[in-house]
Design an enzyme around this catalytic site. Sequence first.
Site, PDB file in Angstrom:
ATOM      1  N   CYS A 113      70.506   9.676  33.922  1.00 41.16           N
ATOM      2  CA  CYS A 113      70.332   8.321  34.473  1.00 41.16           C
ATOM      3  C   CYS A 113      69.060   8.183  35.302  1.00 41.16           C
ATOM      4  O   CYS A 113      68.358   7.170  35.202  1.00 41.16           O
ATOM      5  CB  CYS A 113      71.557   7.889  35.269  1.00 41.16           C
ATOM      6  N   ASP A 156      71.021  -1.083  35.124  1.00 39.73           N
ATOM      7  CA  ASP A 156      71.922   0.069  35.105  1.00 39.73           C
ATOM      8  C   ASP A 156      71.746   0.840  33.795  1.00 39.73           C
ATOM      9  O   ASP A 156      71.948   0.287  32.719  1.00 39.73           O
ATOM     10  CB  ASP A 156      73.363  -0.424  35.233  1.00 39.73           C
ATOM     11  N   HIS A 161      73.614   3.255  32.705  1.00 34.36           N
ATOM     12  CA  HIS A 161      74.859   3.918  32.318  1.00 34.36           C
ATOM     13  C   HIS A 161      75.569   3.225  31.166  1.00 34.36           C
ATOM     14  O   HIS A 161      76.758   2.887  31.231  1.00 34.36           O
ATOM     15  CB  HIS A 161      75.780   4.042  33.531  1.00 34.36           C
TER      16      HIS A 161
END
Length: 397
Positions: A77, A279, A281
């Site tokens: 990430c 994000d 993820h």
Amino acid sequence: MESVLSRYENQITILSDYLEEFPETDEPVWILGRQHHLNTDKSKLLLDISARLWFTYRRKFSPIGGTGPSSDAGWGCMLRCGQMMLAQALICRHLGRDWQWEKHKKQPEEYHRILRCFLDRKDCCYSIHQMAQMGVGEGKSIGEWFGPNTVAQVLKKLALFDEWNSLAVYVSMDNTVVIEDIKKMCWSPPQSSSAAHGSAHLHRSALGRNKNTAGFCTGWKPLLLIIPLRLGINHINPVYIDAFKECFKMPQSLGALGGKPNNAYYFIGFLGNELIYLDPHTTQSFVDSEENGMVDDQSFHCQQAPHRMKIMNLDPSVALGFFCKEECDFDNWCSLVQKEILKQQSLRMFELVQKHPPHWPPFIPPTKPEVTTTGAELIESTDKLFELEEEFEILSV
């Protein structure tokens, strides 16, 4: 391919509903140096956010190092966030900050060339493969979480092999930005073409995609400035909040890398006391370039409602990013820092000094190393490649 695309399309929120999660407020929204007002220009805010390149976990790419992982889900990430910050710098460099992306609209060749720099292939200069293997030299095994400072150091090294973009990457140390060192680095004479022949073998094919066809040129090298910071011990110190938010207002802003326990995010702006972020993820399938060099870019732009988090929930370990295409942009940034950041007499977020501190080692502008390995091949056992430490470098547990 159709099934992959359909899965992705199912994740997309209808654009008319894109901003429903934002509150009704007269407060401005700041996105990477641009101000938006929810009650008058929601559509511009939508376009501005969706134009950012969005890099997420991917799967089914070629194994890193030949025998390593074929997905970065669960560990990549912060690398993806570093890619997003760098990609924003390249967009500003080649297309300008006000460039906008529209779905299915033909984009300039420079856009696709930027995107190809980040594809999950070992021969792309800022791929997950290159970043993970360069991280070995920073003490990070492949498959191990990175912190913002480690990602910054990796980008600094990889940029030395990227002749097309020709960036000068400066990573501050000890919370101090030295004007003299930056100007020395950005005005350094270019390397001779003969140096390219001694480049690291690991990066040779990646360089082939990023040759500066116009040849080497003199002048100011566009600056990517990264400032790793710790804004508290276990939690962010409230005294830093106003200065931190001011950084997103600067026209040179590339946002910030950071997050919260076990999660890294790319912060691109704020509304009130909430940070807006992209994000990484989400796990998507590997996308390669087509025969004509174009890239199917639908999965590289976030068309969902942007995420927000309370600024006080931010882990104190972060890295700010700024891009200065010309020397005048850097001079303007210095003026803004003096006015908005350094006005705080105590507990300043970082320092900006004119001269190189005499007690520091001499500053030598980085040059492309004459080596044949990054050190990735020197790990004794492949068992070590995928051990995950319990502690996430940027985050307190």
